[in-house]
Design a protein around this motif. Structure first.
Motif, mmCIF file in Angstrom:
data_model
loop_
_atom_site.group_PDB
_atom_site.id
_atom_site.type_symbol
_atom_site.label_atom_id
_atom_site.label_comp_id
_atom_site.label_asym_id
_atom_site.label_seq_id
_atom_site.Cartn_x
_atom_site.Cartn_y
_atom_site.Cartn_z
ATOM 1 N N UNK A 528 123.819 98.976 62.760
ATOM 2 C CA UNK A 528 124.733 100.100 62.957
ATOM 3 C C UNK A 528 124.347 100.839 64.221
ATOM 4 N N UNK A 529 125.316 101.456 64.840
ATOM 5 C CA UNK A 529 125.054 102.196 66.064
ATOM 6 C C UNK A 529 125.864 103.485 66.045
ATOM 7 N N UNK A 530 125.162 104.606 66.206
ATOM 8 C CA UNK A 530 125.843 105.898 66.252
ATOM 9 C C UNK A 530 124.844 106.947 66.723
ATOM 10 N N UNK A 531 125.271 107.911 67.510
ATOM 11 C CA UNK A 531 124.387 109.039 67.832
ATOM 12 C C UNK A 531 123.948 109.728 66.549
ATOM 13 N N UNK A 532 122.803 110.354 66.571
ATOM 14 C CA UNK A 532 122.244 110.894 65.342
ATOM 15 C C UNK A 532 123.176 111.912 64.696
ATOM 16 N N UNK A 533 123.880 112.737 65.528
ATOM 17 C CA UNK A 533 124.754 113.740 64.935
ATOM 18 C C UNK A 533 125.989 113.124 64.300
ATOM 19 N N UNK A 534 126.254 111.842 64.607
ATOM 20 C CA UNK A 534 127.382 111.153 63.984
ATOM 21 C C UNK A 534 126.930 110.154 62.916
ATOM 22 N N UNK A 535 125.638 110.104 62.646
ATOM 23 C CA UNK A 535 125.096 109.196 61.627
ATOM 24 C C UNK A 535 125.237 109.857 60.262
ATOM 25 N N UNK A 536 126.098 109.302 59.448
ATOM 26 C CA UNK A 536 126.319 109.870 58.123
ATOM 27 C C UNK A 536 125.165 109.498 57.193
ATOM 28 N N UNK A 537 125.036 110.254 56.123
ATOM 29 C CA UNK A 537 124.019 109.934 55.122
ATOM 30 C C UNK A 537 124.293 108.557 54.521
ATOM 31 N N UNK A 538 125.561 108.236 54.344
ATOM 32 C CA UNK A 538 125.919 106.921 53.803
ATOM 33 C C UNK A 538 125.446 105.810 54.736
ATOM 34 N N UNK A 539 125.647 106.000 56.053
ATOM 35 C CA UNK A 539 125.203 104.986 57.015
ATOM 36 C C UNK A 539 123.684 104.877 57.021
ATOM 37 N N UNK A 540 123.010 106.037 56.994
ATOM 38 C CA UNK A 540 121.536 106.035 56.935
ATOM 39 C C UNK A 540 121.036 105.296 55.694
ATOM 40 N N UNK A 541 121.574 105.615 54.544
ATOM 41 C CA UNK A 541 121.130 104.997 53.297
ATOM 42 C C UNK A 541 121.445 103.508 53.257
ATOM 43 N N UNK A 542 122.569 103.134 53.852
ATOM 44 C CA UNK A 542 122.922 101.713 53.851
ATOM 45 C C UNK A 542 121.891 100.902 54.633
ATOM 46 N N UNK A 543 121.478 101.401 55.771
ATOM 47 C CA UNK A 543 120.422 100.718 56.534
ATOM 48 C C UNK A 543 119.127 100.648 55.738
ATOM 49 N N UNK A 544 118.753 101.775 55.121
ATOM 50 C CA UNK A 544 117.507 101.805 54.354
ATOM 51 C C UNK A 544 117.579 100.898 53.125
ATOM 52 N N UNK A 545 118.727 100.889 52.484
ATOM 53 C CA UNK A 545 118.880 100.072 51.277
ATOM 54 C C UNK A 545 118.679 98.589 51.592
ATOM 55 N N UNK A 546 119.319 98.112 52.648
ATOM 56 C CA UNK A 546 119.278 96.676 52.940
ATOM 57 C C UNK A 546 117.982 96.289 53.648
ATOM 58 N N UNK A 582 112.110 102.115 70.437
ATOM 59 C CA UNK A 582 113.289 102.925 70.127
ATOM 60 C C UNK A 582 114.467 102.487 70.982
ATOM 61 N N UNK A 583 115.646 102.677 70.409
ATOM 62 C CA UNK A 583 116.874 102.295 71.099
ATOM 63 C C UNK A 583 117.874 103.432 70.947
ATOM 64 N N UNK A 584 118.618 103.762 71.974
ATOM 65 C CA UNK A 584 119.545 104.899 71.878
ATOM 66 C C UNK A 584 120.676 104.630 70.893
ATOM 67 N N UNK A 585 121.092 105.667 70.199
ATOM 68 C CA UNK A 585 122.239 105.620 69.291
ATOM 69 C C UNK A 585 122.056 104.603 68.156
ATOM 70 N N UNK A 586 120.832 104.434 67.674
ATOM 71 C CA UNK A 586 120.588 103.495 66.572
ATOM 72 C C UNK A 586 119.423 103.974 65.723
ATOM 73 N N UNK A 587 119.345 105.267 65.449
ATOM 74 C CA UNK A 587 118.193 105.812 64.733
ATOM 75 C C UNK A 587 118.059 105.232 63.332
ATOM 76 N N UNK A 588 119.166 105.053 62.615
ATOM 77 C CA UNK A 588 119.088 104.527 61.250
ATOM 78 C C UNK A 588 118.565 103.094 61.264
ATOM 79 N N UNK A 589 119.110 102.280 62.148
ATOM 80 C CA UNK A 589 118.697 100.871 62.235
ATOM 81 C C UNK A 589 117.247 100.755 62.673
ATOM 82 N N UNK A 590 116.881 101.457 63.734
ATOM 83 C CA UNK A 590 115.511 101.358 64.250
ATOM 84 C C UNK A 590 114.486 101.832 63.226
ATOM 85 N N UNK A 591 114.800 102.929 62.544
ATOM 86 C CA UNK A 591 113.864 103.463 61.551
ATOM 87 C C UNK A 591 113.700 102.504 60.377
ATOM 88 N N UNK A 592 114.809 101.939 59.912
ATOM 89 C CA UNK A 592 114.737 100.984 58.799
ATOM 90 C C UNK A 592 113.937 99.745 59.196
#
Length: 699
Positions: A528-546, A582-592
């Motif tokens: 997934x790719x999105x700036x952090x302010x546009x990263x929804x909780x659903x998107x964050x959790x989806x990365x973490x879940x998988x 780290x990669x720009x606009x991919x905080x959820x993916x990079x963190x997971x």
């Protein structure tokens, strides 16, 4: 539990297809037809032959040539190059060399001197059995119905009762040159006979026409089947039922628990692969009153015996009181007792020149209420060994119902199992591939990296269970891989790595299909790719879940199986350069991905004492064949780097230090390295396969 007649054998001969065939082509046609029905002969069993007039390449004169199935072939799948060809005049001349049974094995060494037209296909030890029958076409089959007669205490009487003088009978004799002379003598003394039953062995039939020989073979076997159907109608088989079979799902669940434990106990010399069979014939036998006494007698036909050992191991499981933990606790003692018994059998029967003791573990494991488990060095052999034991069950069923079943005498069984000619054949076997006997689970198996990794492991001899959430893509990938590597070694399971029950079921599936697991390639992915302010909780959790929870669940269940086996193992996480850089606009993916890498480090610590290695392969910018690059992620990354789809791959290539693209096959090589013994002293490591990215250097 009563005997029941099965469908009749079908005459599959097509005159239109056979029209215009040469005699060798008719032999091939007949062989394939006979081998297409396992009631006629088992895999690799039996021989067919034809005596054909050919032109001698040296003299240009017509000569009589024996075409006969070559050593190690299978009549059902044989091609023209599977037949040995030998001059009949030279085969007849061998009689002048033969000085008696003491030199019988030496006669095999003379067969190459009889080769016609420099044919490289080695002739089998059964060649004299065909050469000296004075008819043009000869079939030697191993039908269950005939062997049931041959393995009965009064087999000669039964043969006469069923066939009269049309089919004769010969006492047990190990296949070889002497038996060939016996067959010739029988034919000379009984010119009207159309075949012969060999005690504890099988059936020979002959004719001067290919089609007539085929039809005679079918008619003879069908006559035996019809006789058994009439004779056993309404009678209880195997002494009647002692146990009731568990429901199908419970049978498979018990097998899934037993198989990794057995596998761990018997894989000391080399890793073994398992096969589970709970067809009705097997259940009739394992649930019967006579299971243990009949199983102790072993098999009769030499082909059955060579594949299934002297006897099976009956597992002490009571389906009426299914205490599986107690069964597992007792298994080690049962396996050790079998080994001791096998070693004692070897010591009782060995000769001064016998080959050394081979693997003393059982091949066949019979579980009351559950079914049959077989183990071998590869999946195909494990499956085929099970098929042979089903043949043996059918033989015991028939013989025990109409007479008294007789297994092969112990010394005769030993002399076949440890036959120097068989040992020479084993020594000629090719060296095992690097992952032979290993079992791998690949998550995200339908994607580019997953399928390339599966292919790499299959090429090295592994069995692979592909797991993916995309059922359609999974099926396509499995068909592709099965077409290249065979159906035995590829299995699939639909699995969402975030669903605990699906992950547990997938590991049980691996155990029931192959016997356990050695290699986990955790590769299921999302991007997934999105700036952090546009990263929804659903998107964050989806990365973490998988990418975090999913990898945890699959690893946890794999660890359970690996520990049950006690054979060590290898876990490989396919992570990402983004887990380190780290990669720009991919905080959820990079963190997971970073969490994934750290989970691998933790598991490496926990698994080390059990020989379980855990390592990471970090790809970067693998566009070709990757499902995560086929959707929004591609558009999002192109937007981030202000380029279009076509320019993105070139941008990644130029960004790398080596200025090279990274492909799924490159990642597969890294995974294979960690899966194989090449990395046997490596755990907790990270291998970057990214064409060089300074930000992702490990520190």
């Amino acid at each position: 539990m009563t005997a029941a007649p099965g469908p009749r054998l079908q005459n599959l001969w097509d005159d239109n297809r056979a029209k215009g065939m040469s005699e060798p082509e008719k032999l091939l046609y007949r062989s394939n037809l006979l081998g297409s029905d396992k009631r006629i002969t088992n895999y690799g069993g039996g021989n067919t032959s034809a005596k054909v007039t050919e032109t001698d390449p040296l003299t240009g004169q017509p000569v009589e040539v024996l075409w006969v199935k070559g050593s190690g072939g299978d009549v059902g799948s044989i091609k023209m190059d599977g037949f040995a060809t030998l001059y009949m005049d030279k085969l007849r001349a061998l009689k002048g060399v033969y000085k008696g049974v003491h030199m019988e094995d030496e006669m095999v060494g003379y067969l190459p001197h009889c080769t016609f037209n420099l044919n490289p296909r080695a002739a089998s030890i059964d060649t004299p059995l065909h050469a000296y029958v004075p008819r043009a076409h000869v079939d030697h089959m191993h039908p269950d119905a005939i062997i049931a007669i041959a393995a009965s205490k009064n087999s000669r009487e039964l043969t006469q009762r069923i066939f009269g003088d049309e089919i004769g009978w010969l006492p047990w004799k190990r296949p070889g040159y002497e038996l060939g002379l016996w067959l010739e003598k029988f034919c000379v003394e009984n010119p009207e006979a159309k075949g012969v039953v060999l005690e504890s062995h099988g059936l020979f039939t002959w004719d001067d026409d290919a089609k007539a020989c085929y039809e005679l073979t079918l008619a003879t076997i069908q006559k035996a089947m019809d006789w058994f159907a009439a004779e056993t109608a309404g009678k209880a088989v195997f002494g009647g039922a002692k146990h009731a079979a568990l429901p199908a799902d419970q049978r498979r669940a018990v097998a899934a628990r037993l198989m990794p434990a057995i596998r761990g106990m018997i894989s000391g010399l080399h890793p073994m692969v398992g096969h589970f069979d709970d067809q009705p014939a097997v259940l009739d036998f394992v649930n019967s009153v006579k299971l243990e006494p009949l199983a102790a007698l072993g098999t009769s036909c030499p082909d059955h015996f060579l594949r299934t050992k002297i006897r099976p191991l009956v597992v002490g499981f009571d389906p009426g009181n299914p205490d599986l933990d107690a069964t597992l606790a007792a298994l080690k003692g049962e396996v050790e007792a079998y080994r001791d018994g096998y070693a004692a059998y070897y010591d009782r029967c060995k000769h001064p020149d016998s080959p050394p003791l081979r693997d003393p573990n059982a091949v066949v494991y019979l579980v009351p209420g559950v079914g049959m488990i077989t183990f071998a060095k590869d999946k195909a052999t494990a499956r085929i060994s099970g098929e042979f034991y089903v043949n043996a069950i059918n033989v015991m069923r028939g013989a025990d119902t109409v007479s008294e079943y007789c297994g092969l005498p112990e010394q005769e069984a030993f002399d076949i199992e440890y036959w120097l000619l068989e040992e020479a054949k084993l020594q000629r076997m090719p060296k095992p591939k690097s992952l032979a006997g290993r079992i791998a689970l690949v998550t995200g198996g339908a994607g580019g990296i997953g399928s390339a990794t599966a292919d790499r492991m299959l090429r090295e001899g592994a069995c692979v269970l592909l797991a993916d959430i995309d059922a359609e893509a999974l099926d396509r990938t499995a068909q592709n891989l099965s077409g290249r590597h065979g159906r035995d070694v590829v299995r699939t399971v639909s699995m969402n790595v975030t669903k605990e029950e699906e992950v547990i079921a997938a590991l049980a599936h691996a155990a029931a299909e192959f016997g356990g697991i050695d290699i986990l390639v955790s590769n299921a992915g999302i991007a997934s790719s999105a700036p952090v302010e546009q990263t929804t909780l659903e998107l964050w959790n989806r990365n973490m879940d998988i990418l975090s929870t999913g990898y945890f669940l699959v690893s946890r269940e794999t660890f359970k199986v690996l520990r049950a086996q006690g054979m060590g193992g290898s876990v490989i996480f396919v992570a990402s350069k983004n887990g380190l850089a780290a990669s720009p606009n991919a905080s959820a993916y990079c963190t997971a991905k970073a969490a994934e890498i750290h989970l691998a480090r933790c598991l490496a610590l926990e698994g080390a004492e059990a020989g379980i290695r855990v390592n990471v392969v970090n790809p970067d910018a693998v566009l070709r064949g990757s499902k995560i690059w086929s959707g929004e992620w591609l558009d999002q990354r192109a937007s981030t780097y202000k380029t279009d789809k076509e320019g993105l791959e070139e941008m990644y290539r130029q960004r790398s230090m080596l200025k090279r693209s990274v492909f799924p096959e490159d990642i597969a090589e890294g995974v294979y390295f960690f899966a194989s013994d090449l990395s046997s002293k490596s755990t907790g490591n990270i291998l970057n396969v990214d064409a060089g990215n300074v930000q992702a250097f490990t520190r």
